[in-house]
Every structure is written in structure tokens, then in C-alpha cells.
Design a protein around this motif. Structure first.
Motif, short mmCIF file in Angstrom:
data_model
loop_
_atom_site.label_atom_id
_atom_site.label_comp_id
_atom_site.label_asym_id
_atom_site.label_seq_id
_atom_site.Cartn_x
_atom_site.Cartn_y
_atom_site.Cartn_z
N THR A 186 0.85 -1.18 0.00
CA THR A 186 0.00 0.00 0.00
C THR A 186 0.89 1.24 0.00
N HIS A 242 -1.83 -0.71 -3.92
CA HIS A 242 -3.07 -0.01 -3.61
C HIS A 242 -2.66 1.41 -3.21
N VAL A 246 -3.12 5.50 -2.32
CA VAL A 246 -3.91 6.63 -1.84
C VAL A 246 -3.40 7.88 -2.54
N SER A 264 -3.51 11.79 -2.89
CA SER A 264 -3.79 12.82 -1.91
C SER A 264 -3.47 14.20 -2.45
N ALA A 306 -10.10 12.85 -7.98
CA ALA A 306 -11.06 11.89 -8.52
C ALA A 306 -10.67 11.47 -9.94
N VAL A 338 -7.82 8.93 -9.64
CA VAL A 338 -8.36 7.66 -9.16
C VAL A 338 -9.13 6.95 -10.27
N GLU A 339 -9.94 7.69 -11.00
CA GLU A 339 -10.70 7.10 -12.09
C GLU A 339 -9.78 6.53 -13.16
N ARG A 382 -8.29 3.25 -11.78
CA ARG A 382 -9.29 2.17 -11.73
C ARG A 382 -9.67 1.69 -13.12
N ARG A 388 -5.90 -0.20 -8.21
CA ARG A 388 -6.63 0.11 -6.98
C ARG A 388 -6.17 1.46 -6.46
N ASP A 446 -7.67 5.18 -4.09
CA ASP A 446 -8.68 5.97 -3.40
C ASP A 446 -8.11 7.37 -3.20
N VAL A 489 -7.82 10.79 -0.82
CA VAL A 489 -7.97 11.37 0.50
C VAL A 489 -7.55 12.84 0.41
N VAL A 501 -8.44 4.08 4.89
CA VAL A 501 -8.79 3.70 3.52
C VAL A 501 -8.08 2.42 3.11
#
Length: 256
Positions: free
Chosen positions: A9, A33, A35, A37, A45, A48-49, A52, A57, A59, A61, A82
Motif C-alpha cells: 500500500t 493499492h 492513496v 492525496s 477523482a 483515481v478514475e 481504476r 486500486r 482511493d 484522501v 482507507v
């Protein structure tokens, strides 16, 4: 998808654009995975999109790393939540670059540069390293700058702050290395997230003239270096600053 960071991660600060985004994309391609930020939820976003959509993977924050210990601790806590409790790799990338020289830099600007570029990673590292130690190991990667080793008349406070972060890299390696946490840094050259064909006409492109590479670098080039330093491939690499700068600080090309 690759597997060099499978099972790991990662938290990458300032990863909604340019170098940070390049690191996030590279990490996700190697199965970490991630994060993502930063301050902009919209740009976060989008990153992240993109990850994905490629099967990775990630997310987002939100964080405004203002240098306070509280802001760094909040990001550490949110990232761990997360990721299911553990951050294996921290990439301290977020930073600001006011271009002023010394005489044009007021106290508020100076303080903000050191708050964002030095204090924020200091307290974020302090918040995350204990968990890495408890988990059996981890990696911290700091983003320095080629400006640390070449005197420039502009961005003077920035250069000093990045010099501080590179010094922390060596100090943290001594402090945390024996406990299983590797700490290294990357010193990028001039990096732009634009079409390579446009780099030569960009105002920043002139700073890469006379280098072996001859032009600005790409975020992905820094991302690949960060993958190496975050992976087990670099297990014997401690306390180093890896120049990924097209030869900017080490080589002079003499025209024939």
C-alpha cells in the motif's frame, strides 16, 4: 499490470498532478493499492478514475498539508483507514515553489515554503513510521530537487527547503533503517506533464538545454524511479538521493 509492488500500500502526497500523479500511476500499474492525496477533490477523482479504469486500486484522501502536526496526523489516519490499517510506502512529494529571490521573499512566504516542504513531510513521516516498524518494514521516499546542488538566483527558499528534505533523508535512514524502514530520495530535473514535442518551446525547457537528455523529463520517469525505491529490488539501497534529471547536475554536454 505488473507485480513489483503487489501486496503493498502507498500514500503519495501531492499526487493530483505532475510528478505525484506520475508516481501514483506507476505504483498502480505495479499492483500497489494507492492513496492519491491533495487539495483538489476534482483532480484527485480524475487520477483515481484513471487508475481504476486501467485495472488498478486507488482511493482519494483530501489533505491540505500546511505544516502542522495535526494536518499530517489527520492524513496518516485517513490513509490508514482507507487502506485497511497499514501504509507500506510513503512518498513525500507535495511541495510549493515560489520563484522569488531572497530580497523579494517575505517572512510569510518563507515560513509557508518550509511548512509545506519540510514540516509537513517531517510530521507525516513521524506519524507513519511506527506502523511500518510494527508491520515489519516499509519505505519512505522524499522528493528533493536538482536545485539543491546548483545555485539558482530564483526559488531560493524552495532550494533551501529541498536541501533540508534531502538531509532528513540521510538522518531518517540512520534513525529508521535499523528498524526496517528504508528511506531514500529522488532528485528530479525539470519535469513537465506536457507533450514531449512541446517541451522544447516551454519556458522551463531552457533549463534542460545542454544536458545529455536535452529536454524536460516526464512524470512517468520519476514514477519508475519511485517504483524501484519502493520495491524489494532496492532492499540494499539506504539513505541515497537518486538523481533522475537527464544529467542536469552531473554532466555538461560540450557542443562540437
Amino acid at each position: 499490470m505488473g507485480y513489483r509492488l503487489q501486496g503493498k500500500t502507498a500514500l503519495i502526497t501531492g499526487s493530483t498532478s505532475n510528478i505525484g500523479r506520475g508516481v501514483a500511476l506507476a505504483y498502480a500499474r505495479e499492483s500497489a493499492h494507492v492513496v492519491v492525496s491533495g487539495r483538489s477533490a476534482e483532480r484527485g477523482a480524475q487520477v483515481v478514475e484513471e487508475i481504476r479504469a486501467a485495472g488498478g486500486r486507488a482511493d482519494f484522501v483530501a489533505a491540505d498539508l500546511d505544516g502542522s502536526a495535526a494536518a499530517s496526523q489527520a492524513l496518516a489516519d485517513d490513509a490508514r483507514a482507507v487502506l485497511g490499517g497499514q501504509v507500506d510506502i510513503l512518498v513525500n512529494n507535495a511541495g510549493i515553489f515560489p520563484a522569488q529571490g531572497t530580497l523579494a521573499t517575505d517572512e510569510a512566504t518563507f515560513d509557508r515554503v518550509f511548512a509545506v516542504n519540510v514540516k509537513a513531510p517531517f510530521f507525516l513521516t513521524a506519524a507513519l513510521v511506527p506502523g511500518m516498524v510494527e508491520a515489519g518494514g516499509g519505505a519512505v521516499i522524499n522528493l528533493g530537487s536538482w536545485a539543491v546542488r546548483q545555485g539558482l538566483p530564483q526559488g531560493v527558499a524552495y532550494s533551501a527547503s529541498k536541501g533540508s528534505l534531502e538531509t532528513l533523508t540521510r538522518a531518517w535512514s540512520a534513525e529508521f533503517g535499523p528498524r526496517g524502514v528504508r528511506v531514500n530520495a529522488i532528485s528530479p530535473g525539470v519535469v513537465l506533464d506536457i507533450d514531449p514535442e512541446e517541451a522544447g518551446s516551454h519556458p522551463a525547457g531552457v533549463m534542460m538545454k545542454g544536458t545529455p537528455y536535452g529536454s524536460t523529463g516526464t512524470p512517468d520517469a520519476i514514477g519508475q524511479a519511485a517504483v524501484y525505491l519502493g520495491s524489494d529490488e532496492s532492499s540494499f539501497v539506504h539513505g541515497t538521493v537518486l538523481d533522475v534529471d537527464g544529467g542536469r547536475t552531473t554532466v555538461a554536454v560540450i557542443a562540437a
